[in-house]
Design a protein around this motif. Structure first.
Motif, PDB file in Angstrom:
ATOM      1  N   VAL A  18       0.839  -1.202   0.000  1.00 32.94           N
ATOM      2  CA  VAL A  18       0.000   0.000   0.000  1.00 32.94           C
ATOM      3  C   VAL A  18       0.875   1.254   0.000  1.00 32.94           C
ATOM      4  O   VAL A  18       0.613   2.209  -0.734  1.00 32.94           O
ATOM      5  CB  VAL A  18      -0.965  -0.014   1.214  1.00 32.94           C
ATOM      6  N   THR A  19       1.922   1.246   0.803  1.00 30.22           N
ATOM      7  CA  THR A  19       2.833   2.394   0.872  1.00 30.22           C
ATOM      8  C   THR A  19       3.495   2.639  -0.477  1.00 30.22           C
ATOM      9  O   THR A  19       3.547   3.780  -0.962  1.00 30.22           O
ATOM     10  CB  THR A  19       3.897   2.171   1.961  1.00 30.22           C
ATOM     11  N   GLU A  20       3.992   1.574  -1.087  1.00 28.19           N
ATOM     12  CA  GLU A  20       4.651   1.715  -2.390  1.00 28.19           C
ATOM     13  C   GLU A  20       3.672   2.188  -3.458  1.00 28.19           C
ATOM     14  O   GLU A  20       4.033   3.018  -4.297  1.00 28.19           O
ATOM     15  CB  GLU A  20       5.304   0.396  -2.798  1.00 28.19           C
ATOM     16  N   ALA A  21       2.452   1.675  -3.429  1.00 27.84           N
ATOM     17  CA  ALA A  21       1.453   2.096  -4.415  1.00 27.84           C
ATOM     18  C   ALA A  21       1.139   3.576  -4.269  1.00 27.84           C
ATOM     19  O   ALA A  21       1.095   4.315  -5.267  1.00 27.84           O
ATOM     20  CB  ALA A  21       0.179   1.265  -4.257  1.00 27.84           C
ATOM     21  N   ALA A  22       0.928   4.026  -3.045  1.00 26.87           N
ATOM     22  CA  ALA A  22       0.620   5.445  -2.821  1.00 26.87           C
ATOM     23  C   ALA A  22       1.786   6.334  -3.238  1.00 26.87           C
ATOM     24  O   ALA A  22       1.587   7.422  -3.786  1.00 26.87           O
ATOM     25  CB  ALA A  22       0.261   5.681  -1.360  1.00 26.87           C
ATOM     26  N   ASN A  23       3.001   5.872  -2.996  1.00 27.17           N
ATOM     27  CA  ASN A  23       4.188   6.669  -3.322  1.00 27.17           C
ATOM     28  C   ASN A  23       4.437   6.792  -4.826  1.00 27.17           C
ATOM     29  O   ASN A  23       5.276   7.590  -5.239  1.00 27.17           O
ATOM     30  CB  ASN A  23       5.420   6.112  -2.609  1.00 27.17           C
ATOM     31  N   ASP A  27       3.446  14.023  -5.972  1.00 29.49           N
ATOM     32  CA  ASP A  27       3.149  14.950  -4.867  1.00 29.49           C
ATOM     33  C   ASP A  27       2.720  14.270  -3.570  1.00 29.49           C
ATOM     34  O   ASP A  27       2.205  14.934  -2.671  1.00 29.49           O
ATOM     35  CB  ASP A  27       2.111  16.009  -5.275  1.00 29.49           C
ATOM     36  N   VAL A  28       2.944  12.963  -3.440  1.00 31.18           N
ATOM     37  CA  VAL A  28       2.755  12.300  -2.147  1.00 31.18           C
ATOM     38  C   VAL A  28       4.044  12.518  -1.361  1.00 31.18           C
ATOM     39  O   VAL A  28       5.133  12.170  -1.817  1.00 31.18           O
ATOM     40  CB  VAL A  28       2.475  10.781  -2.311  1.00 31.18           C
ATOM     41  N   ASP A  29       3.924  13.118  -0.179  1.00 32.56           N
ATOM     42  CA  ASP A  29       5.092  13.387   0.644  1.00 32.56           C
ATOM     43  C   ASP A  29       5.343  12.290   1.667  1.00 32.56           C
ATOM     44  O   ASP A  29       6.484  11.910   1.924  1.00 32.56           O
ATOM     45  CB  ASP A  29       4.939  14.725   1.382  1.00 32.56           C
ATOM     46  N   LYS A  30       4.274  11.789   2.283  1.00 30.31           N
ATOM     47  CA  LYS A  30       4.414  10.799   3.342  1.00 30.31           C
ATOM     48  C   LYS A  30       3.185   9.904   3.378  1.00 30.31           C
ATOM     49  O   LYS A  30       2.070  10.362   3.172  1.00 30.31           O
ATOM     50  CB  LYS A  30       4.578  11.524   4.692  1.00 30.31           C
ATOM     51  N   VAL A  31       3.415   8.623   3.663  1.00 33.29           N
ATOM     52  CA  VAL A  31       2.321   7.652   3.787  1.00 33.29           C
ATOM     53  C   VAL A  31       2.456   6.978   5.149  1.00 33.29           C
ATOM     54  O   VAL A  31       3.518   6.446   5.479  1.00 33.29           O
ATOM     55  CB  VAL A  31       2.391   6.582   2.675  1.00 33.29           C
ATOM     56  N   GLU A  32       1.389   7.020   5.934  1.00 32.40           N
ATOM     57  CA  GLU A  32       1.366   6.347   7.227  1.00 32.40           C
ATOM     58  C   GLU A  32       0.232   5.319   7.208  1.00 32.40           C
ATOM     59  O   GLU A  32      -0.897   5.653   6.848  1.00 32.40           O
ATOM     60  CB  GLU A  32       1.133   7.346   8.358  1.00 32.40           C
ATOM     61  N   VAL A  33       0.549   4.092   7.618  1.00 32.44           N
ATOM     62  CA  VAL A  33      -0.435   3.017   7.594  1.00 32.44           C
ATOM     63  C   VAL A  33      -0.710   2.539   9.016  1.00 32.44           C
ATOM     64  O   VAL A  33       0.214   2.205   9.759  1.00 32.44           O
ATOM     65  CB  VAL A  33       0.057   1.829   6.731  1.00 32.44           C
ATOM     66  N   ASP A  34      -1.983   2.515   9.381  1.00 32.61           N
ATOM     67  CA  ASP A  34      -2.439   1.944  10.647  1.00 32.61           C
ATOM     68  C   ASP A  34      -3.056   0.600  10.301  1.00 32.61           C
ATOM     69  O   ASP A  34      -4.231   0.526   9.910  1.00 32.61           O
ATOM     70  CB  ASP A  34      -3.462   2.876  11.312  1.00 32.61           C
TER      71      ASP A  34
END
Length: 66
Positions: A18-23, A27-34
């Motif tokens: 999910v983090t890699e896909a969002a990145n 213009d995605v600066d940071k991805v945090e996953v709960d």
């Protein structure tokens, strides 16, 4: 900031995917996953539809949290 409810995440591999896909979205600066809450927070000026699409295409249905 964009908050998403992401389904079908169950492990560290899911978090990475999910983090890699969002990145991949500009213009995605940071991805945090709960992982426990099934929530993803994306900071930056990325297009929300593009982020949702990228995560969903990776196999994790995502929708915006109000």
């Amino acid at each position: 900031m964009l908050k998403l409810k992401v389904e079908e995440m169950s492990c560290g591999h899911c978090v990475k995917a999910v983090t890699e896909a969002a990145n991949t979205v500009p213009d995605v600066d940071k991805v945090e996953v709960d992982l426990e809450g099934g929530l993803v927070t994306v900071t930056g000026n990325a297009d929300s539809a593009a982020v949702i699409s990228a995560i969903s295409e990776a196999g994790y249905p995502a929708q915006k949290v109000a």
